[in-house]
Design a protein around this motif. Structure first.
Motif, PDB file in Angstrom:
ATOM      1  N   ALA A  99     -13.859  11.103   6.578  1.00 34.75           N
ATOM      2  CA  ALA A  99     -14.668  10.259   5.705  1.00 34.75           C
ATOM      3  C   ALA A  99     -13.849   9.664   4.557  1.00 34.75           C
ATOM      4  O   ALA A  99     -14.032   8.519   4.187  1.00 34.75           O
ATOM      5  CB  ALA A  99     -15.845  11.061   5.149  1.00 34.75           C
ATOM      6  N   PHE A 100     -12.951  10.444   3.999  1.00 33.71           N
ATOM      7  CA  PHE A 100     -12.165   9.951   2.870  1.00 33.71           C
ATOM      8  C   PHE A 100     -10.759   9.544   3.282  1.00 33.71           C
ATOM      9  O   PHE A 100     -10.191   8.580   2.764  1.00 33.71           O
ATOM     10  CB  PHE A 100     -12.102  11.028   1.783  1.00 33.71           C
ATOM     11  N   ARG A 101     -10.176  10.260   4.235  1.00 38.48           N
ATOM     12  CA  ARG A 101      -8.799   9.969   4.636  1.00 38.48           C
ATOM     13  C   ARG A 101      -8.643   8.599   5.273  1.00 38.48           C
ATOM     14  O   ARG A 101      -7.541   8.060   5.336  1.00 38.48           O
ATOM     15  CB  ARG A 101      -8.295  11.039   5.606  1.00 38.48           C
ATOM     16  N   ALA A 102      -9.741   7.990   5.723  1.00 39.88           N
ATOM     17  CA  ALA A 102      -9.668   6.674   6.355  1.00 39.88           C
ATOM     18  C   ALA A 102      -9.148   5.613   5.394  1.00 39.88           C
ATOM     19  O   ALA A 102      -8.514   4.646   5.811  1.00 39.88           O
ATOM     20  CB  ALA A 102     -11.037   6.274   6.894  1.00 39.88           C
ATOM     21  N   VAL A 103      -9.415   5.785   4.094  1.00 39.96           N
ATOM     22  CA  VAL A 103      -9.003   4.772   3.113  1.00 39.96           C
ATOM     23  C   VAL A 103      -7.690   5.133   2.423  1.00 39.96           C
ATOM     24  O   VAL A 103      -7.176   4.344   1.627  1.00 39.96           O
ATOM     25  CB  VAL A 103     -10.101   4.572   2.049  1.00 39.96           C
ATOM     26  N   VAL A 104      -7.139   6.310   2.719  1.00 44.44           N
ATOM     27  CA  VAL A 104      -5.937   6.764   2.014  1.00 44.44           C
ATOM     28  C   VAL A 104      -4.736   5.841   2.209  1.00 44.44           C
ATOM     29  O   VAL A 104      -4.061   5.494   1.234  1.00 44.44           O
ATOM     30  CB  VAL A 104      -5.600   8.210   2.434  1.00 44.44           C
ATOM     31  N   PRO A 105      -4.407   5.394   3.434  1.00 49.12           N
ATOM     32  CA  PRO A 105      -3.242   4.507   3.578  1.00 49.12           C
ATOM     33  C   PRO A 105      -3.338   3.249   2.729  1.00 49.12           C
ATOM     34  O   PRO A 105      -2.356   2.818   2.117  1.00 49.12           O
ATOM     35  CB  PRO A 105      -3.240   4.180   5.075  1.00 49.12           C
ATOM     36  N   ALA A 106      -4.528   2.651   2.661  1.00 49.99           N
ATOM     37  CA  ALA A 106      -4.710   1.443   1.852  1.00 49.99           C
ATOM     38  C   ALA A 106      -4.517   1.741   0.373  1.00 49.99           C
ATOM     39  O   ALA A 106      -3.919   0.947  -0.363  1.00 49.99           O
ATOM     40  CB  ALA A 106      -6.098   0.851   2.096  1.00 49.99           C
ATOM     41  N   LEU A 107      -5.000   2.898  -0.072  1.00 53.13           N
ATOM     42  CA  LEU A 107      -4.833   3.283  -1.473  1.00 53.13           C
ATOM     43  C   LEU A 107      -3.355   3.451  -1.825  1.00 53.13           C
ATOM     44  O   LEU A 107      -2.891   2.997  -2.876  1.00 53.13           O
ATOM     45  CB  LEU A 107      -5.590   4.590  -1.747  1.00 53.13           C
ATOM     46  N   ILE A 108      -2.620   4.097  -0.946  1.00 54.42           N
ATOM     47  CA  ILE A 108      -1.205   4.358  -1.226  1.00 54.42           C
ATOM     48  C   ILE A 108      -0.403   3.062  -1.215  1.00 54.42           C
ATOM     49  O   ILE A 108       0.453   2.837  -2.089  1.00 54.42           O
ATOM     50  CB  ILE A 108      -0.630   5.360  -0.215  1.00 54.42           C
ATOM     51  N   LEU A 109      -0.668   2.173  -0.255  1.00 51.90           N
ATOM     52  CA  LEU A 109       0.054   0.906  -0.197  1.00 51.90           C
ATOM     53  C   LEU A 109      -0.262   0.049  -1.417  1.00 51.90           C
ATOM     54  O   LEU A 109       0.617  -0.643  -1.956  1.00 51.90           O
ATOM     55  CB  LEU A 109      -0.305   0.154   1.089  1.00 51.90           C
ATOM     56  N   THR A 110      -1.508   0.090  -1.872  1.00 52.92           N
ATOM     57  CA  THR A 110      -1.870  -0.624  -3.103  1.00 52.92           C
ATOM     58  C   THR A 110      -1.115  -0.054  -4.295  1.00 52.92           C
ATOM     59  O   THR A 110      -0.634  -0.796  -5.164  1.00 52.92           O
ATOM     60  CB  THR A 110      -3.383  -0.525  -3.352  1.00 52.92           C
ATOM     61  N   ALA A 111      -0.996   1.265  -4.330  1.00 51.00           N
ATOM     62  CA  ALA A 111      -0.253   1.911  -5.414  1.00 51.00           C
ATOM     63  C   ALA A 111       1.210   1.482  -5.406  1.00 51.00           C
ATOM     64  O   ALA A 111       1.807   1.219  -6.459  1.00 51.00           O
ATOM     65  CB  ALA A 111      -0.362   3.432  -5.285  1.00 51.00           C
ATOM     66  N   CYS A 112       1.796   1.416  -4.219  1.00 49.51           N
ATOM     67  CA  CYS A 112       3.196   0.988  -4.112  1.00 49.51           C
ATOM     68  C   CYS A 112       3.373  -0.440  -4.615  1.00 49.51           C
ATOM     69  O   CYS A 112       4.368  -0.761  -5.280  1.00 49.51           O
ATOM     70  CB  CYS A 112       3.682   1.110  -2.674  1.00 49.51           C
ATOM     71  N   LEU A 113       2.419  -1.297  -4.300  1.00 51.33           N
ATOM     72  CA  LEU A 113       2.483  -2.679  -4.769  1.00 51.33           C
ATOM     73  C   LEU A 113       2.410  -2.731  -6.290  1.00 51.33           C
ATOM     74  O   LEU A 113       3.148  -3.493  -6.939  1.00 51.33           O
ATOM     75  CB  LEU A 113       1.330  -3.479  -4.160  1.00 51.33           C
ATOM     76  N   LEU A 114       1.558  -1.896  -6.873  1.00 50.27           N
ATOM     77  CA  LEU A 114       1.441  -1.858  -8.328  1.00 50.27           C
ATOM     78  C   LEU A 114       2.741  -1.367  -8.972  1.00 50.27           C
ATOM     79  O   LEU A 114       3.141  -1.845 -10.032  1.00 50.27           O
ATOM     80  CB  LEU A 114       0.272  -0.951  -8.737  1.00 50.27           C
ATOM     81  N   VAL A 115       3.390  -0.402  -8.329  1.00 51.19           N
ATOM     82  CA  VAL A 115       4.666   0.090  -8.852  1.00 51.19           C
ATOM     83  C   VAL A 115       5.707  -1.024  -8.841  1.00 51.19           C
ATOM     84  O   VAL A 115       6.464  -1.210  -9.794  1.00 51.19           O
ATOM     85  CB  VAL A 115       5.156   1.299  -8.035  1.00 51.19           C
ATOM     86  N   LEU A 116       5.755  -1.802  -7.750  1.00 50.50           N
ATOM     87  CA  LEU A 116       6.708  -2.905  -7.661  1.00 50.50           C
ATOM     88  C   LEU A 116       6.438  -3.970  -8.719  1.00 50.50           C
ATOM     89  O   LEU A 116       7.366  -4.574  -9.269  1.00 50.50           O
ATOM     90  CB  LEU A 116       6.646  -3.535  -6.267  1.00 50.50           C
ATOM     91  N   LEU A 117       5.163  -4.208  -9.010  1.00 51.59           N
ATOM     92  CA  LEU A 117       4.782  -5.232  -9.973  1.00 51.59           C
ATOM     93  C   LEU A 117       4.781  -4.719 -11.415  1.00 51.59           C
ATOM     94  O   LEU A 117       4.544  -5.500 -12.338  1.00 51.59           O
ATOM     95  CB  LEU A 117       3.386  -5.774  -9.639  1.00 51.59           C
ATOM     96  N   GLN A 118       5.018  -3.419 -11.598  1.00 56.07           N
ATOM     97  CA  GLN A 118       4.873  -2.814 -12.921  1.00 56.07           C
ATOM     98  C   GLN A 118       5.676  -3.500 -14.022  1.00 56.07           C
ATOM     99  O   GLN A 118       5.145  -3.763 -15.103  1.00 56.07           O
ATOM    100  CB  GLN A 118       5.222  -1.325 -12.842  1.00 56.07           C
ATOM    101  N   PRO A 119       6.976  -3.814 -13.826  1.00 57.91           N
ATOM    102  CA  PRO A 119       7.712  -4.467 -14.923  1.00 57.91           C
ATOM    103  C   PRO A 119       7.090  -5.802 -15.338  1.00 57.91           C
ATOM    104  O   PRO A 119       6.972  -6.095 -16.526  1.00 57.91           O
ATOM    105  CB  PRO A 119       9.120  -4.651 -14.334  1.00 57.91           C
ATOM    106  N   TRP A 120       6.688  -6.603 -14.355  1.00 60.86           N
ATOM    107  CA  TRP A 120       6.067  -7.888 -14.646  1.00 60.86           C
ATOM    108  C   TRP A 120       4.721  -7.706 -15.336  1.00 60.86           C
ATOM    109  O   TRP A 120       4.407  -8.401 -16.318  1.00 60.86           O
ATOM    110  CB  TRP A 120       5.882  -8.664 -13.349  1.00 60.86           C
TER     111      TRP A 120
END
Length: 251
Positions: A99-120
């Protein structure tokens, strides 16, 4: 559990503790290890969570110098982590695993994108707000709450999500943010562990081996992680987060 399996679980705990201290995702080492040795998913998840608590505490202790001046921040976000961890632990006991693990990959990839964009993003916030918010406002608190719910339910890469939130909404040194991340993760894992001890079945051998290993790994990881420059830490966060999402998509 045979002797060789016990050594493997303990070693996985050391690796997970070190990884959690630097960025997070240590669960992706210990949880599959327990599954490989025959533990059912929920039992493995509960035992793993309990075992990683000492590791997150030792990592927080290792970063104690970087926590100076962050008391108000830790109290504010610690409340969100406490509530979120409690909700997540209760969800684990009530809902099916998928029920919850289905959305985990999307959450992690979104987090990675935020990390890449963090300086900007940090530069944009600074220019717009004249120095940026020190607490991130209500969106940041809600983000920590949501991450706490996820951490209490499964926990893999909750550190990646926290670091992405911190890097996006808070203007501070990355090492100080990593120290705060370790404290919040220990709160989430701690409150979930209390719930599991009271109402869930636990494999105490597995939990004890992971606890011993993660304690050592947390101290070593904190010492090593402090020496990493921001660019290296950011790259490490993205690599770990992307790998975690791929593993979960394959499973």
């Amino acid at each position: 559990m045979e002797a060789l399996e016990m050594v493997a679980v303990g070693a996985a705990g050391v690796a997970a503790g070190g990884l959690n201290a630097v960025v997070g995702s240590g669960t992706l080492i210990t949880f599959p290890t327990l599954l490989a040795f025959g533990l059912p998913p929920v039992l493995a998840n509960v035992s793993n969570n309990l075992g990683l608590v000492p590791g997150t505490l030792s990592a927080a202790y290792g970063y104690r110098r970087e926590m100076k001046g962050q008391f108000r921040r830790l109290v504010r976000f610690g409340t969100a982590s406490l509530i979120g961890g409690l909700i997540g632990a209760l969800l684990l006991l009530k809902l099916p695993d998928d029920a919850f693990r289905a959305v985990v990959p999307a959450l992690i990839l979104t987090a990675c994108l935020l990390v890449l964009l963090q300086p900007w993003l940090a530069r944009r916030l600074k220019n717009r707000e004249g120095g940026g918010r020190v607490d991130g406002g209500i969106p940041m608190w809600c983000g920590v709450l949501a991450t706490g719910i996820y951490g209490g339910y499964f926990g893999a890469a909750q550190g990646v999500l926290l670091m992405a939130l911190f890097g996006t909404f808070l203007l501070d040194d990355l090492q100080r943010l990593n120290a705060a991340k370790n404290v919040l993760a220990s709160i989430v894992n701690g409150v979930a562990a209390v719930v599991f001890i009271v109402v869930a079945d636990i494999d105490w051998t597995a939990a004890g081996l992971i606890a011993a290993g993660s304690t050592v790994g947390g101290l070593v990881g904190a010492r090593f992680g402090r020496r990493l420059p921001p660019l290296v830490m950011r790259t490490f966060i993205v690599v770990v987060g992307t790998t975690a999402s791929i593993i979960m998509l394959i499973q």
